[in-house]
Design a protein around this motif. Structure first.
Motif, PDB file in Angstrom:
ATOM      1  N   GLY A 217       0.787  -1.218   0.000  1.00  0.00           N
ATOM      2  CA  GLY A 217       0.000   0.000   0.000  1.00  0.00           C
ATOM      3  C   GLY A 217       0.823   1.274   0.000  1.00  0.00           C
ATOM      4  O   GLY A 217       0.312   2.354   0.335  1.00  0.00           O
ATOM      5  N   ALA A 262      -5.615  -5.808   0.486  1.00  0.00           N
ATOM      6  CA  ALA A 262      -6.051  -4.904   1.547  1.00  0.00           C
ATOM      7  C   ALA A 262      -7.411  -5.314   2.109  1.00  0.00           C
ATOM      8  O   ALA A 262      -7.636  -5.242   3.333  1.00  0.00           O
ATOM      9  CB  ALA A 262      -6.105  -3.471   1.018  1.00  0.00           C
ATOM     10  N   ALA A 272      -1.830  -5.365   5.187  1.00  0.00           N
ATOM     11  CA  ALA A 272      -1.635  -5.842   3.819  1.00  0.00           C
ATOM     12  C   ALA A 272      -0.294  -6.564   3.649  1.00  0.00           C
ATOM     13  O   ALA A 272      -0.252  -7.640   3.031  1.00  0.00           O
ATOM     14  CB  ALA A 272      -1.751  -4.679   2.830  1.00  0.00           C
TER      15      ALA A 272
END
Length: 337
Positions: A217, A262, A272
């Protein structure tokens, strides 16, 4: 910590491998020497053994820092490095020739402060050097006691076959490992490389398990990477290859996979990176996963993620989200002529 053998060899390694590309002394290096030593000590204290570096990482300073960090416990470490990448502008300053590999290994041993490495890997393929020459010099390194086992990195399935045939023809040292890019967004090695490695006795070391940070992420769809990030630095390079690599990594399909990672993490109450690493930790075809922590705390989180037991239904969802068309390799056909 459970160990397994590396390929068709007697070398025992742990499921986690410590990658040291972040170790350096330059201003852009994510990890300076004091923190690098903390990482190495924490990794070894946790029972892990395999540590990987390369002669080109941070201009050689990664090897220097690692050598000092393991000097007091060299016997606890399965020390791996790589050679063959460019070390200058001349044609003999790169590649897998006898001359370049010999100079590269001697320089690595000096920087690492040791008289041998457990695993010496050809970093990149070299189409200009006969494979017999490369396998011959690797065999000489082993016979001289400077290298215990030989491996390769970023090689095609055909390249693995060619190398093992060359070693068999000359009665020399075969490869026992292949290091390859593998994650939920980069599964191409499942098509041919993993089956060939299984058949010809190579263990697989998976690097970039978080897809360069996409699965963690760190990047956003449709947005340029931050200038200080790793991908931001690569995107700023004058090399069209570097910029193309970044553009490919930030493809929409990869963000689709990252979104599913996610979502699974939210449902399981974790992160994640933990989900992405947990998926890799469950792949029996992978011998060891190369982690690239920037701090001791980051290492601890990575190790926890690698050991995270993903539920079967989560694994199935991630498999489906990241699936691509695989044409199975033809096995049973790789016997040397």
């Amino acid at each position: 910590m459970p160990h397994t053998t590396l390929g068709r060899s007697g070398l025992h390694v742990t499921r986690a491998c410590l990658g040291t590309m972040n170790f350096g002394t330059d201003p852009h290096a994510p990890t300076a020497e004091p923190e690098a030593r903390r990482i190495v000590d924490a990794f070894l204290d946790a029972g892990h053994t395999l540590i990987d570096t390369a002669d080109t990482y941070r201009g050689g300073t990664s090897e220097e820092i690692l050598g000092r960090a393991v000097a007091h416990r060299r016997g606890d470490v399965v020390l791996a490095t790589k050679g063959g990448a460019p070390q200058g502008t001349g044609p003999n300053h790169r590649g897998l020739s006898r001359g370049h590999l010999t100079r590269a290994l001697e320089a690595s041993l000096r920087r690492l402060g040791t008289d041998y490495v457990d695993l010496y890997q050809c970093h990149v393929p070299d189409a200009t050097t006969p494979i017999e020459e490369t396998m011959g010099v690797l065999d000489d390194f082993v016979r001289a006691g400077k290298v215990r086992y030989a491996g390769c990195s970023n090689v095609t399935a055909a390249g693995v076959v060619s190398a093992q045939w060359a070693a068999q023809r000359r009665g020399g040292t075969p490869l026992v490992s292949l290091q390859a890019n593998y994650s939920l967004i980069t599964r191409a090695i499942e098509a041919e490389i993993i089956p060939v490695c299984r058949e010809l006795g190579l263990g697989v070391l998976a690097y970039s398990p978080l897809g360069g940070g996409v699965l963690a992420g760190r990047y956003r769809r449709g947005m340029a990477p931050e200038p200080g990030s790793r991908l931001g630095q690569w995107a700023a390079m004058p090399s069209p290859m570097a910029r193309g690599f970044v553009a490919g990594l930030l493809a929409d399909r990869h963000f689709d996979v990252a979104d599913e990672v996610a979502a699974v993490a939210d449902e399981l109450g974790t992160t994640a990176p933990t989900v992405a690493l947990g998926w890799l930790g469950g792949r029996a075809e992978i011998t060891s996963v190369v982690l690239g922590p920037r701090s001791a705390e980051h290492l601890a989180a990575n190790l926890d993620g690698l050991a995270f037991p993903l539920p079967a239904e989560a694994v199935q969802r991630l498999d489906e989200a990241s699936r691509f068309t695989v044409v199975p390799a033809v096995t049973g056909q790789h016997t040397a002529p």
